[in-house]
Motif scaffolding. Structure first.
Motif, mmCIF file in Angstrom:
data_model
loop_
_atom_site.group_PDB
_atom_site.id
_atom_site.type_symbol
_atom_site.label_atom_id
_atom_site.label_comp_id
_atom_site.label_asym_id
_atom_site.label_seq_id
_atom_site.Cartn_x
_atom_site.Cartn_y
_atom_site.Cartn_z
ATOM 1 N N ASN A 217 0.807 -1.189 0.232
ATOM 2 C CA ASN A 217 -0.214 -0.051 -0.013
ATOM 3 C C ASN A 217 0.815 1.262 0.124
ATOM 4 O O ASN A 217 0.491 2.319 0.640
ATOM 5 N N LEU A 218 1.880 1.237 -0.712
ATOM 6 C CA LEU A 218 2.575 2.560 -0.910
ATOM 7 C C LEU A 218 1.897 3.470 -1.716
ATOM 8 O O LEU A 218 0.722 2.958 -2.379
ATOM 9 N N PHE A 219 1.987 4.660 -1.522
ATOM 10 C CA PHE A 219 1.492 5.644 -2.627
ATOM 11 C C PHE A 219 2.177 5.908 -3.700
ATOM 12 O O PHE A 219 3.328 6.327 -3.982
ATOM 13 N N PRO A 220 1.467 5.535 -4.936
ATOM 14 C CA PRO A 220 2.202 5.258 -6.189
ATOM 15 C C PRO A 220 2.669 6.730 -6.727
ATOM 16 O O PRO A 220 3.557 6.770 -7.587
ATOM 17 N N GLU B 25 -6.582 2.649 3.506
ATOM 18 C CA GLU B 25 -6.059 2.053 4.606
ATOM 19 C C GLU B 25 -4.686 2.237 4.868
ATOM 20 O O GLU B 25 -4.275 2.713 6.334
ATOM 21 N N GLY B 26 -3.886 2.543 4.095
ATOM 22 C CA GLY B 26 -2.433 3.052 4.192
ATOM 23 C C GLY B 26 -2.372 4.336 4.786
ATOM 24 O O GLY B 26 -1.672 4.484 5.746
ATOM 25 N N ALA B 27 -3.094 5.043 4.365
ATOM 26 C CA ALA B 27 -3.274 6.619 5.164
ATOM 27 C C ALA B 27 -3.837 6.768 6.225
ATOM 28 O O ALA B 27 -3.360 7.336 7.071
ATOM 29 N N LYS B 28 -4.922 5.781 6.593
ATOM 30 C CA LYS B 28 -5.503 5.763 7.989
ATOM 31 C C LYS B 28 -4.609 5.303 8.905
ATOM 32 O O LYS B 28 -4.609 6.170 9.968
ATOM 33 N N VAL B 29 -3.744 4.434 8.652
ATOM 34 C CA VAL B 29 -2.926 3.888 9.704
ATOM 35 C C VAL B 29 -1.800 4.849 10.120
ATOM 36 O O VAL B 29 -1.138 4.683 10.967
ATOM 37 N N LEU B 30 -1.539 5.907 9.062
ATOM 38 C CA LEU B 30 -0.577 6.762 9.149
ATOM 39 C C LEU B 30 -1.088 8.033 9.829
ATOM 40 O O LEU B 30 -0.273 8.949 10.306
ATOM 41 N N GLY B 31 -2.491 7.978 10.146
ATOM 42 C CA GLY B 31 -2.946 8.980 10.922
ATOM 43 C C GLY B 31 -3.648 10.168 10.147
ATOM 44 O O GLY B 31 -4.214 11.174 10.556
ATOM 45 N N PHE B 32 -3.883 10.132 8.791
ATOM 46 C CA PHE B 32 -4.321 11.063 7.952
ATOM 47 C C PHE B 32 -5.873 11.083 8.221
ATOM 48 O O PHE B 32 -6.516 10.171 8.356
#
Ligand SMILES: Nc1ncnc2c1ncn2[C@@H]1O[C@H](COP(=O)(O)OP(=O)(O)O)[C@@H](O)[C@H]1O
Ligand SMILES: [Mg+2]
Lengths: 254, 214
Positions: free
Chosen positions: A99-102, B117-124
């Motif tokens: 789930n990296l930001f592409p 999900e990637g953004a949410k777990v980083l706190g966005f």
């Protein structure tokens, strides 16, 4: 004090109960490996711990602060939004599919959250990101986009990205399952280094040798329950439960 | 011949200016409005999402010309009288916003849920996730359909001729009637082609820029 503490958590999707009362407490510096057959609820457990899924019963505390707790009437009350985000920042998550930001370079992937969420200055965020990239051995890739990386490199960036928020605990959901076999080593080495640095971690994995080597404690899950837990040598060589024994027998043979 | 073309150029250029004006106003207003409508469409609030759904259905399901007539000739019956140009722009903005809303909704929903999900777990927060993670990636995916709509819009502007706005087609028709020649049609066609060509090139540049990460 526990870094993370889950008490009797239940999670259902519709009428299907995926977690049937899981309790788990992780001490600072502890490495917990979670093993179990596919569909046993391992991912769901991690997702509940970092608030990607909401629990239906039970409680979760992060460093003694309630993220979700049971009210008198038996329903679960989550912390208010802002508090919730603050607590969740203490847990990092590494996904099977990275789930990296592409649309962001490697460096930007790592600095995005520190700058936008933790309000760290750009210079400071970049300096720390470069330090982390060196740790995961990817300094030379800082300016490339994720599409140019191999799976192993992507996962190492994802680990650096999680670490950039200085989490108190990192959750790994099968970090090497999406990788070609020859690329798993580089990722496991990074996690090994973290264990050596006393990072608190919960690692869901099918790499039994690795679990045995880095974990302080192994948890065997099946059908939404913790069937057995203990030190790796006990779980792997002298399991007490029939289900554990047959699972380990199967995966070791593979 | 060339002399004749030069003689009608000022009026055709004047018409082109009006065409461009409608185009620019419509794009500038309908893109943001479309984005807002797209957010409403995917919102969890059923009433909001359903109402916007009906709005989109109405505006995509009826002719733009009818909507134009309704705004210019119909609204006065409800006590709202508008000049030709504002009426034209309002009809176009409302219509194009509906199309853009559907394009944006598709673009937003095409992004993998792992990104959220990637953004949410980083706190966005939700808004940070949208503006920093989801929309920049959607932008790349909606460029081609948005480009299609923009080109269609250039040609649709000719519809405002029907309520008497003096854009390119009207200026052309006046010259044709007056001079009893068809040359103005060809010149107008060339004008439209130049405008659509310029747009195509612009969107190619944008696609290159937004697609740098692929
Ligand atoms: N969002 C969801 N909706 C419905 N069922 C789900 C959802 N997520 C997981 N499940 C189900 O929950 C069970 C446990 O899934 P999971 O936690 O992914 O197991 P594991 O990671 O151990 O393989 C599976 O049967 C899966 O189909
Ligand atoms: Mg899983």
């Amino acid at each position: 004090m526990y870094v993370i503490e889950a008490n009797n958590i239940h999670k259902r999707f519709g009428s299907f109960e995926v977690l049937k009362g899981i309790s788990l407490a992780v001490r600072e510096g502890e490495v917990v490996a979670v093993i179990g057959p596919s569909g046993s609820g391992k991912s769901t457990l991690l997702r509940c711990l970092c608030n990607l899924d909401m629990i239906d019963k039970g409680s979760i505390y992060i460093e003694n602060e309630p993220m979700a707790h049971e009210t008198g009437s038996g329903s679960v009350r989550y912390a208010p939004d802002k508090q919730l985000r603050k607590l969740c920042r203490k847990t990092g998550m590494v996904f099977q599919n990275f789930n990296l930001f592409p649309h962001r370079t490697v460096l930007q992937n790592i600095t995005e959250a520190p700058i936008a969420v933790a309000k760290v200055g750009r210079r400071e965020a970049e300096d720390y990101a470069l330090y982390l990239l060196e740790k995961v051995g990817l300094s030379d890739k800082k300016d490339v986009y994720p599409s140019r990386l191999s799976g192993g490199q992507k996962q190492r960036v994802a680990i650096a990205r999680a670490l950039a928020m200085k989490p108190r605990i990192v959750l790994f959901d099968e970090p090497t399952s999406a990788l070609d076999p020859e690329l798993t080593g580089e990722v496991l080495n990074v996690i090994r280094d973290l264990a050596r640095d006393n990072m608190t971690m919960i690692i869901v994995t099918h790499e039994m040798g690795f679990a045995r080597e880095v974990a302080d404690r192994v948890i065997f899950m099946d059908e939404g329950e913790i069937v057995e837990e203990g030190v790796p040598s006990a779980i792997f060589t002298a399991p007490r439960m029939k289900r554990t024994e047959s699972f380990i027998g199967k995966v070791i043979c593979l | 011949m060339t002399e004749y073309i030069f003689s009608i150029l000022p009026s055709l250029l004047g018409g082109t200016l009006v065409t461009l004006e409608i185009f620019v106003i419509t794009i500038m207003c309908s893109l943001p409005l479309g984005l807002v409508l797209a957010f409403c469409r995917i919102s969890r609030y059923k009433v909001l999402s359903k109402s916007v759904g009906i709005y989109i259905w109405l505006l995509r399901g009826t002719p733009l010309l009818l909507q134009l007539f309704f705004v210019y000739y119909g609204l006065p019956y409800f006590g709202i009288t508008l000049d030709r140009m504002p009426a034209a722009c309002i009809a176009f903005v409302l219509n194009y916003a509906a199309y853009f809303a559907e394009i944006f909704r598709g673009g937003i929903q095409s992004i993998d849920k792992g990104q959220y999900e990637g953004a949410k777990v980083l706190g966005f927060t939700y808004l940070q996730t949208m503006f920093r993670i989801i929309l920049p990636q959607s932008a790349r995916r909606v460029l081609a359909p948005v480009s299609n709509e923009a080109i269609t819009l250039v040609k649709d502007t000719a519809l405002v001729y029907a309520i008497g706005v003096g854009e390119l087609l009207r200026a052309t028709k006046i010259a044709v009637s007056r001079d009893a020649v068809t040359t103005p049609f060809l010149v107008a066609a060339a004008f439209y082609l130049v405008m659509t060509f310029a747009l195509t090139k612009l969107f190619e540049l944008l696609e290159e820029r937004f697609g740098a990460y692929e």
